[in-house]
Design an enzyme around this catalytic site. Sequence first.
Site, PDB file in Angstrom:
ATOM      1  N   VAL A 126      39.940  35.907  30.728  1.00  0.00           N
ATOM      2  CA  VAL A 126      39.433  36.411  29.434  1.00  0.00           C
ATOM      3  C   VAL A 126      39.095  35.252  28.490  1.00  0.00           C
ATOM      4  O   VAL A 126      38.690  35.479  27.357  1.00  0.00           O
ATOM      5  CB  VAL A 126      40.470  37.373  28.789  1.00  0.00           C
ATOM      6  CG1 VAL A 126      40.582  38.656  29.619  1.00  0.00           C
ATOM      7  CG2 VAL A 126      41.837  36.718  28.608  1.00  0.00           C
ATOM      8  N   ASP A 127      39.243  34.007  29.021  1.00  0.00           N
ATOM      9  CA  ASP A 127      38.831  32.868  28.176  1.00  0.00           C
ATOM     10  C   ASP A 127      37.323  32.677  28.315  1.00  0.00           C
ATOM     11  O   ASP A 127      36.674  33.350  29.126  1.00  0.00           O
ATOM     12  CB  ASP A 127      39.605  31.594  28.592  1.00  0.00           C
ATOM     13  CG  ASP A 127      39.323  31.159  30.035  1.00  0.00           C
ATOM     14  OD1 ASP A 127      40.286  30.981  30.809  1.00  0.00           O
ATOM     15  OD2 ASP A 127      38.134  30.996  30.392  1.00  0.00           O
ATOM     16  N   TYR A 187      48.520  37.815  21.264  1.00  0.00           N
ATOM     17  CA  TYR A 187      47.111  37.527  21.571  1.00  0.00           C
ATOM     18  C   TYR A 187      46.564  36.470  20.613  1.00  0.00           C
ATOM     19  O   TYR A 187      45.745  35.633  21.007  1.00  0.00           O
ATOM     20  CB  TYR A 187      46.284  38.822  21.541  1.00  0.00           C
ATOM     21  CG  TYR A 187      46.390  39.562  22.857  1.00  0.00           C
ATOM     22  CD1 TYR A 187      47.390  40.504  23.079  1.00  0.00           C
ATOM     23  CD2 TYR A 187      45.531  39.255  23.910  1.00  0.00           C
ATOM     24  CE1 TYR A 187      47.520  41.137  24.305  1.00  0.00           C
ATOM     25  CE2 TYR A 187      45.649  39.885  25.141  1.00  0.00           C
ATOM     26  CZ  TYR A 187      46.649  40.823  25.338  1.00  0.00           C
ATOM     27  OH  TYR A 187      46.787  41.436  26.570  1.00  0.00           O
ATOM     28  N   ALA A 211      41.674  23.765  41.290  1.00  0.00           N
ATOM     29  CA  ALA A 211      40.271  23.994  40.922  1.00  0.00           C
ATOM     30  C   ALA A 211      39.596  22.690  40.508  1.00  0.00           C
ATOM     31  O   ALA A 211      38.505  22.351  41.003  1.00  0.00           O
ATOM     32  CB  ALA A 211      40.218  25.010  39.784  1.00  0.00           C
ATOM     33  N   PRO A 271      46.418  26.054  45.334  1.00  0.00           N
ATOM     34  CA  PRO A 271      47.486  25.194  45.893  1.00  0.00           C
ATOM     35  C   PRO A 271      48.561  25.993  46.647  1.00  0.00           C
ATOM     36  O   PRO A 271      49.299  25.447  47.445  1.00  0.00           O
ATOM     37  CB  PRO A 271      48.080  24.501  44.660  1.00  0.00           C
ATOM     38  CG  PRO A 271      47.544  25.183  43.474  1.00  0.00           C
ATOM     39  CD  PRO A 271      46.363  25.988  43.880  1.00  0.00           C
ATOM     40  N   GLY A 282      41.798  30.206  42.391  1.00  0.00           N
ATOM     41  CA  GLY A 282      42.847  30.355  41.387  1.00  0.00           C
ATOM     42  C   GLY A 282      43.255  31.769  41.095  1.00  0.00           C
ATOM     43  O   GLY A 282      43.520  32.116  39.939  1.00  0.00           O
ATOM     44  N   THR A 283      43.330  32.617  42.147  1.00  0.00           N
ATOM     45  CA  THR A 283      43.845  33.963  41.917  1.00  0.00           C
ATOM     46  C   THR A 283      44.907  34.298  42.957  1.00  0.00           C
ATOM     47  O   THR A 283      44.790  33.938  44.120  1.00  0.00           O
ATOM     48  CB  THR A 283      42.729  35.026  41.930  1.00  0.00           C
ATOM     49  OG1 THR A 283      43.298  36.304  41.604  1.00  0.00           O
ATOM     50  CG2 THR A 283      42.014  35.108  43.254  1.00  0.00           C
ATOM     51  N   HIS A 333      37.808  41.529  33.166  1.00  0.00           N
ATOM     52  CA  HIS A 333      38.965  41.925  32.343  1.00  0.00           C
ATOM     53  C   HIS A 333      38.743  41.695  30.855  1.00  0.00           C
ATOM     54  O   HIS A 333      39.704  41.615  30.094  1.00  0.00           O
ATOM     55  CB  HIS A 333      40.229  41.185  32.822  1.00  0.00           C
ATOM     56  CG  HIS A 333      40.631  41.583  34.207  1.00  0.00           C
ATOM     57  ND1 HIS A 333      41.524  40.870  34.980  1.00  0.00           N
ATOM     58  CD2 HIS A 333      40.237  42.624  34.998  1.00  0.00           C
ATOM     59  CE1 HIS A 333      41.675  41.458  36.159  1.00  0.00           C
ATOM     60  NE2 HIS A 333      40.899  42.516  36.194  1.00  0.00           N
TER      61      HIS A 333
HETATM   62  N1  APR Z   1      43.956  25.520  40.618  1.00  0.00           N
HETATM   63  C1  APR Z   1      43.780  26.619  41.412  1.00  0.00           C
HETATM   64  N2  APR Z   1      44.680  27.623  41.513  1.00  0.00           N
HETATM   65  C2  APR Z   1      45.813  27.501  40.781  1.00  0.00           C
HETATM   66  C3  APR Z   1      46.068  26.393  39.935  1.00  0.00           C
HETATM   67  C4  APR Z   1      45.086  25.380  39.880  1.00  0.00           C
HETATM   68  N3  APR Z   1      45.255  24.291  39.098  1.00  0.00           N
HETATM   69  N4  APR Z   1      47.304  26.582  39.349  1.00  0.00           N
HETATM   70  C5  APR Z   1      47.765  27.777  39.805  1.00  0.00           C
HETATM   71  N5  APR Z   1      46.882  28.315  40.672  1.00  0.00           N
HETATM   72  C6  APR Z   1      46.959  29.596  41.373  1.00  0.00           C
HETATM   73  C7  APR Z   1      48.344  30.109  41.624  1.00  0.00           C
HETATM   74  O1  APR Z   1      48.840  29.598  42.858  1.00  0.00           O
HETATM   75  C8  APR Z   1      48.103  31.621  41.693  1.00  0.00           C
HETATM   76  O2  APR Z   1      47.794  32.012  43.023  1.00  0.00           O
HETATM   77  O3  APR Z   1      46.361  30.544  40.523  1.00  0.00           O
HETATM   78  C9  APR Z   1      46.882  31.835  40.819  1.00  0.00           C
HETATM   79  C10 APR Z   1      47.186  32.535  39.515  1.00  0.00           C
HETATM   80  O4  APR Z   1      47.605  33.852  39.830  1.00  0.00           O
HETATM   81  P1  APR Z   1      47.925  34.862  38.638  1.00  0.00           P
HETATM   82  O5  APR Z   1      48.772  34.166  37.637  1.00  0.00           O
HETATM   83  O6  APR Z   1      48.404  36.127  39.275  1.00  0.00           O
HETATM   84  O7  APR Z   1      46.527  35.091  37.927  1.00  0.00           O
HETATM   85  P2  APR Z   1      45.372  36.064  38.403  1.00  0.00           P
HETATM   86  O8  APR Z   1      45.277  36.112  39.881  1.00  0.00           O
HETATM   87  O9  APR Z   1      44.149  35.671  37.656  1.00  0.00           O
HETATM   88  O10 APR Z   1      45.885  37.492  37.848  1.00  0.00           O
HETATM   89  C11 APR Z   1      44.971  38.568  37.922  1.00  0.00           C
HETATM   90  O11 APR Z   1      46.497  39.838  36.526  1.00  0.00           O
HETATM   91  O12 APR Z   1      47.923  39.960  34.705  1.00  0.00           O
HETATM   92  C12 APR Z   1      46.646  40.260  35.169  1.00  0.00           C
HETATM   93  O13 APR Z   1      44.768  40.507  33.807  1.00  0.00           O
HETATM   94  C13 APR Z   1      45.596  39.543  34.359  1.00  0.00           C
HETATM   95  O14 APR Z   1      43.429  38.753  35.109  1.00  0.00           O
HETATM   96  C14 APR Z   1      44.825  38.719  35.379  1.00  0.00           C
HETATM   97  C15 APR Z   1      45.150  39.416  36.692  1.00  0.00           C
END
Ligand code: APR
Length: 252
Positions: free
Chosen positions: A109-110, A72, A241, A224, A197-198, A125
């Site tokens: 968390v940023d 961390y 994004a 993407p 971006g999730t 989170h």
């Molecule tokens: N712009 C938009 N989306 C993007 C980009 C970008 N530049 N680069 C990657 N992505 C997308 C990926 O295609 C993916 O679908 O962002 C997503 C990231 O997914 P994860 O890595 O699973 O992140 P997240 O969805 O935030 O995870 C949720 O999981 O591990 C836990 O607590 C952690 O908050 C997190 C939670």
Amino acid sequence: MTQHTDRDIADLRTRLATARKVCVLTGAGMSAESGIPTFRDAQTGYWSRFDPMQLASEAGFRADPRMVWDWYAERREGVRRAQPNAGHLALGAYAQRHPGRLTLVTQNVDDLHQRAGNGDTLRLHGDILLDRWLERCTHQPSLTDVSGAVPGRPPKCPHCGNLVRPGVVWFGEMLPDGAMEAAQQAAFECDVMLVVGTSGAVWPAAGLAQVAHEAGAHVAIVNPQPSEIDDQAHLCLRGTAAGVLPRVLDGV
Ligand code: APR
């Protein structure tokens, strides 16, 4: 759910310009262009290199506090070095132009949304820049009193050895009081929801798109890659994004 055209972007811009309420849910992809790794992107995501249960769970911390604390600490340094990207700035500017219209909900968390002007971001989170005590102990000295710890070791209470841990939500832990309720309310009330971006892999956050969709909101995803919640979107904008958000938000 369709791929997007310029007409789709124009339609989304009109909706964002006239919406009473807008809800935006962001994930790690929101901060990728600021240099902060995501979790599940192949090769580059944290979980492709580390075991989440070892690093993002209370059991993992108890098993090896120093390793988790170090991980961390490294991530914190990355967050402090990172700058909000064009996507963060577009969301911050939109909120400034339309006070009270946008509810921004993040899984991140940023502090990049806050630094870009979305000071009231709902954090599901937690906050990687905050510390908290591992146990409830009666002493609870101020965290700053113990912060001058031995580098590489989590600070501890001088009276009872209670450890300091990062102020984030680990797997299996409850979300901050009221955060999910407020997020669900915002998803239910909004006219437009942007999901940016999730992967949609982690609940309950991933369920917010369905809440909005079922309540009649227009749901657009910015990613993407395909996500696990694409079926809740009326529109999938296959882009990043920092590339897409200025196109849909600037000037509306
Ligand atoms: N712009 C938009 N989306 C993007 C980009 C970008 N530049 N680069 C990657 N992505 C997308 C990926 O295609 C993916 O679908 O962002 C997503 C990231 O997914 P994860 O890595 O699973 O992140 P997240 O969805 O935030 O995870 C949720 O999981 O591990 C836990 O607590 C952690 O908050 C997190 C939670």
